[in-house]
Design an enzyme around this catalytic site. Structure first.
Site, PDB file in Angstrom:
ATOM      1  N   MET A 130       0.838  -1.174   0.000  1.00 12.47           N
ATOM      2  CA  MET A 130       0.000   0.000   0.000  1.00 12.47           C
ATOM      3  C   MET A 130       0.887   1.242   0.000  1.00 12.47           C
ATOM      4  O   MET A 130       1.477   1.591   1.018  1.00 12.47           O
ATOM      5  CB  MET A 130      -0.895  -0.003   1.248  1.00 12.47           C
ATOM      6  CG  MET A 130      -1.599   1.291   1.465  1.00 12.47           C
ATOM      7  SD  MET A 130      -2.448   1.541   3.048  1.00 12.47           S
ATOM      8  CE  MET A 130      -2.870  -0.037   3.618  1.00 12.47           C
ATOM      9  N   PRO A 131       1.012   1.922  -1.148  1.00  9.53           N
ATOM     10  CA  PRO A 131       1.802   3.151  -1.189  1.00  9.53           C
ATOM     11  C   PRO A 131       1.093   4.281  -0.445  1.00  9.53           C
ATOM     12  O   PRO A 131      -0.110   4.446  -0.558  1.00  9.53           O
ATOM     13  CB  PRO A 131       1.927   3.477  -2.670  1.00  9.53           C
ATOM     14  CG  PRO A 131       1.182   2.450  -3.413  1.00  9.53           C
ATOM     15  CD  PRO A 131       0.546   1.525  -2.455  1.00  9.53           C
ATOM     16  N   ILE A 132       1.875   5.040   0.311  1.00  9.23           N
ATOM     17  CA  ILE A 132       1.369   6.235   0.978  1.00  9.23           C
ATOM     18  C   ILE A 132       2.224   7.398   0.485  1.00  9.23           C
ATOM     19  O   ILE A 132       3.437   7.423   0.699  1.00  9.23           O
ATOM     20  CB  ILE A 132       1.456   6.113   2.506  1.00  9.23           C
ATOM     21  CG1 ILE A 132       0.638   4.921   2.988  1.00  9.23           C
ATOM     22  CG2 ILE A 132       0.983   7.408   3.172  1.00  9.23           C
ATOM     23  CD1 ILE A 132       0.798   4.607   4.462  1.00  9.23           C
TER      24      ILE A 132
ATOM     25  N   ARG B 250      -2.762   5.713  -1.017  1.00  9.69           N
ATOM     26  CA  ARG B 250      -3.155   6.744  -0.069  1.00  9.69           C
ATOM     27  C   ARG B 250      -2.353   8.001  -0.365  1.00  9.69           C
ATOM     28  O   ARG B 250      -1.145   7.938  -0.607  1.00  9.69           O
ATOM     29  CB  ARG B 250      -2.860   6.329   1.380  1.00  9.69           C
ATOM     30  CG  ARG B 250      -3.408   4.973   1.776  1.00  9.69           C
ATOM     31  CD  ARG B 250      -4.941   4.993   1.847  1.00  9.69           C
ATOM     32  NE  ARG B 250      -5.469   3.741   2.355  1.00  9.69           N
ATOM     33  CZ  ARG B 250      -5.946   2.758   1.603  1.00  9.69           C
ATOM     34  NH1 ARG B 250      -5.933   2.865   0.289  1.00  9.69           N
ATOM     35  NH2 ARG B 250      -6.449   1.673   2.141  1.00  9.69           N
TER      36      ARG B 250
END
Length: 79
Positions: A1-3, A40
């Site tokens: 999950m990239p933030i 995100r």
């Protein structure tokens, strides 16, 4: 999950921030091959007096001068 975290001076419109959210999310999907719903994006807005360049706050500089200074900084980073 990239933030993805973005720090920027306050003053952009809701439409501009929504466009940034969409563009960054799409870029992450294209570059990383992740599903869109896993991306995100967090925007942190800084007040004009909470950012300074060479000891001078953004609130003290006219916008045109801030843009010139930012352009010079980017040129230095890219060299």
């Amino acid at each position: 999950m990239p933030i993805i975290q973005v720090n920027m001076l306050e003053g952009r419109t809701v439409a501009q921030k929504r466009a940034l959210h969409a563009a960054l999310s799409e870029a992450a999907v294209a570059a990383l091959g992740v599903p869109l719903d896993s991306v995100r994006v967090l925007i942190h807005e800084l007040g004009q007096e909470h950012f300074a360049l060479a000891g001078i706050t953004a609130g003290e500089l006219p916008l045109s001068q801030r843009r010139r200074e930012a352009s010079r900084e980017m040129d230095a980073v890219l060299k």
